[in-house]
Scaffold this motif. Structure first.
Motif, PDB file in Angstrom:
ATOM      1  N   ALA A 168       0.833  -1.202   0.000  1.00  0.00           N
ATOM      2  CA  ALA A 168       0.000   0.000   0.000  1.00  0.00           C
ATOM      3  C   ALA A 168       0.870   1.254   0.000  1.00  0.00           C
ATOM      4  CB  ALA A 168      -0.931  -0.007   1.207  1.00  0.00           C
ATOM      5  N   ARG A 181       2.367   1.847  -3.343  1.00  0.00           N
ATOM      6  CA  ARG A 181       1.364   2.384  -4.268  1.00  0.00           C
ATOM      7  C   ARG A 181       1.190   3.885  -4.032  1.00  0.00           C
ATOM      8  NH1 ARG A 181      -1.515  -1.900  -4.369  1.00  0.00           N
ATOM      9  NH2 ARG A 181      -2.433  -1.479  -2.338  1.00  0.00           N
ATOM     10  N   GLU A 197      -5.853   4.019   0.570  1.00  0.00           N
ATOM     11  CA  GLU A 197      -5.291   2.738   0.997  1.00  0.00           C
ATOM     12  C   GLU A 197      -5.945   2.238   2.280  1.00  0.00           C
ATOM     13  OE1 GLU A 197      -3.458   0.863  -0.873  1.00  0.00           O
ATOM     14  OE2 GLU A 197      -3.481   2.451  -2.393  1.00  0.00           O
ATOM     15  N   ARG A 252      -8.939   0.501   1.150  1.00  0.00           N
ATOM     16  CA  ARG A 252      -8.559  -0.795   0.594  1.00  0.00           C
ATOM     17  C   ARG A 252      -8.328  -1.815   1.706  1.00  0.00           C
ATOM     18  NH1 ARG A 252      -6.316  -1.546  -4.404  1.00  0.00           N
ATOM     19  NH2 ARG A 252      -5.657   0.647  -4.451  1.00  0.00           N
TER      20      ARG A 252
END
Length: 437
Positions: A17, A20, A111, A114
């Motif tokens: 994460a 990203r 994130e 997510r």
């Protein structure tokens, strides 16, 4: 507040994460109006492009998305009828900006969504029998559109609209090209008459949490990756003018000179002297321009800015009064005149005790065990939470910023600290979910 972890996610998932987030910060840095630097201002083509990117990333997570009536990009997931815990920050920049101010906070919030959607099994497979922890609220991620105020000189426009504190006086603000805010709205495809539709009611929200790089060196100096934010600085901004007399540089003796530049320079030094002697008061002269600006003419006028910040409104105002008295003395002694125009004023916003607690609990769950409490820092920089405080409780998490550089291309944050911050923010959301809404 407990420090036990509520988040079922393996370290490698959180590390991915963070990677990203770092990669997307680089991607967004390429969306710029300037070829050799980062520049992304309100209601520009670049603003539209990053909103589209953010919306795409939100939809990847199953969020319902929309651009609100002020140009903020919003994503929501959860019960449509429930109030929302709002996460976010901003995607606009100053001129010649860094990659992480605001941007990292928006991407970290995505994130968190997510992570909270990962089944209980922790690996995303069908073995999980539910979501991480049932939450009594929806989650919204907001990418605010104009925290910096770079284009029109008025900060927090996007979040002010969400907070319901938009002022019709702002419609006549103009940018450097003379384009009014009203015209820019229309050219962007927004309807000025509908800006009020961006406003949220207190019963629609359970709070606002923002992760942000610290825009100073305290965490770096302390060797700490994360901190709880206690409050956001009160701020006042002024445009000041010093008037003297423009005369020939060679032919005017010193006893006849009324040099506006020297008076304004003495005033700028007084800002440093008076503010540096005060606790938690910062004053900055950021723009300084002399007229007529010829090498052989004594400056007859100087225009300069003053940015004044403090932890408490009363201390900030007392320092402004002291500065005004000092300017009276300087200009009287030099036979000059001065005037000021206040262009921005924002009260200090104190983070809600409950949200400070959940952020602290999130930090304790994200980092190795420690005997003392996580650090608590007062934010000298302004944030969108200053606006949101008018409509809901506010909490903030700071990430270490090596050397404290911000509003500059050298602005930095490490992937490791971003990973810690994502974990801490997700844990804070879950801890807030265990409290009564």
């Amino acid at each position: 507040m407990t420090s036990a972890s509520l988040l079922r996610a393996a370290p490698d998932v959180i590390a991915a994460a963070a990677r990203r987030v770092m990669a997307r910060c680089e991607e967004l840095a390429r969306v710029s109006a300037a070829a050799a630097s980062i520049e992304r201002v309100y209601l520009s083509p670049e603003h539209a492009r990053v909103n589209r990117l953010a919306a795409e990333w939100m939809r990847e997570l199953g969020m319902r998305t929309w651009q609100d009536a002020a140009g903020n990009q919003v994503g929501r997931i959860g019960d449509p009828a429930a109030p929302a815990l709002m996460l976010g920050s901003h995607l606009d920049t100053v001129l010649d900006a860094g990659r992480y101010d605001g941007i990292a906070g928006v991407l970290m919030a995505l994130e968190v969504v997510r992570l909270l959607r990962v089944p209980v099994g922790g690996d995303g497979d069908a073995a999980g029998d539910g979501w991480t922890v049932p939450l009594p609220f929806a989650i919204e991620v907001v990418a605010f559109s104009d925290e910096e105020g770079t284009r029109f000189g008025k900060a927090l426009l996007g979040s002010s609209a969400v907070a319901g504190t938009w002022s019709d006086a702002w419609w006549e603000l103009t940018d450097a090209d003379g384009v009014s805010l009203r015209r820019a709205f229309l050219e962007f495809g927004l309807d000025p008459a509908r800006v009020g539709e961006a406003a949220r009611r207190p019963d629609e929200l359970v709070g606002y949490l923002e992760a942000h790089i610290e825009q100073g060196p305290e965490l770096d100096r302390a060797g700490e990756p994360l901190a709880v934010v206690s409050s956001i600085a009160s701020a006042r901004r002024f445009q000041l003018v010093v008037e003297g007399e423009a005369r020939h540089a060679g032919g005017t003796p010193y006893d006849m000179r009324r040099d506006a530049l020297l008076g304004a320079s003495e005033a700028a030094l007084a800002v440093e002297r008076i503010c540096s002697a005060e606790h938690h008061i910062v004053g900055t002269v950021g723009r300084f321009e002399a007229f007529p600006g010829a090498v052989n003419v004594i400056p007859g006028e100087v225009q300069f800015s003053l940015d004044l910040r403090g932890e408490f409104d009363g201390e900030r105002d007392r320092v402004w009064d002291a500065l005004a008295r000092e300017l009276d003395e300087i200009m009287g002694r030099r036979a000059l005149r001065w005037r000021s125009r206040e262009v921005h004023s924002a009260p200090a916003v104190f983070c809600a005790p409950l949200l400070q607690d959940v952020v602290a609990g999130g930090i304790r769950a994200a980092l190795p065990p420690r005997s003392d409490a996580p650090p608590v820092i007062f934010s000298r920089a302004g944030h969108d939470g200053m606006s949101l405080g008018a409509v809901t409780d506010v909490g903030m998490l700071f990430l270490r910023n090596p050397d404290g550089v911000s509003h500059h291309p050298d602005e930095s944050v490490s992937a490791g600290d971003v990973a810690h911050g994502i974990r801490a923010l997700a844990e804070a959301v879950l801890l807030r979910g265990t409290e009564r809404v």
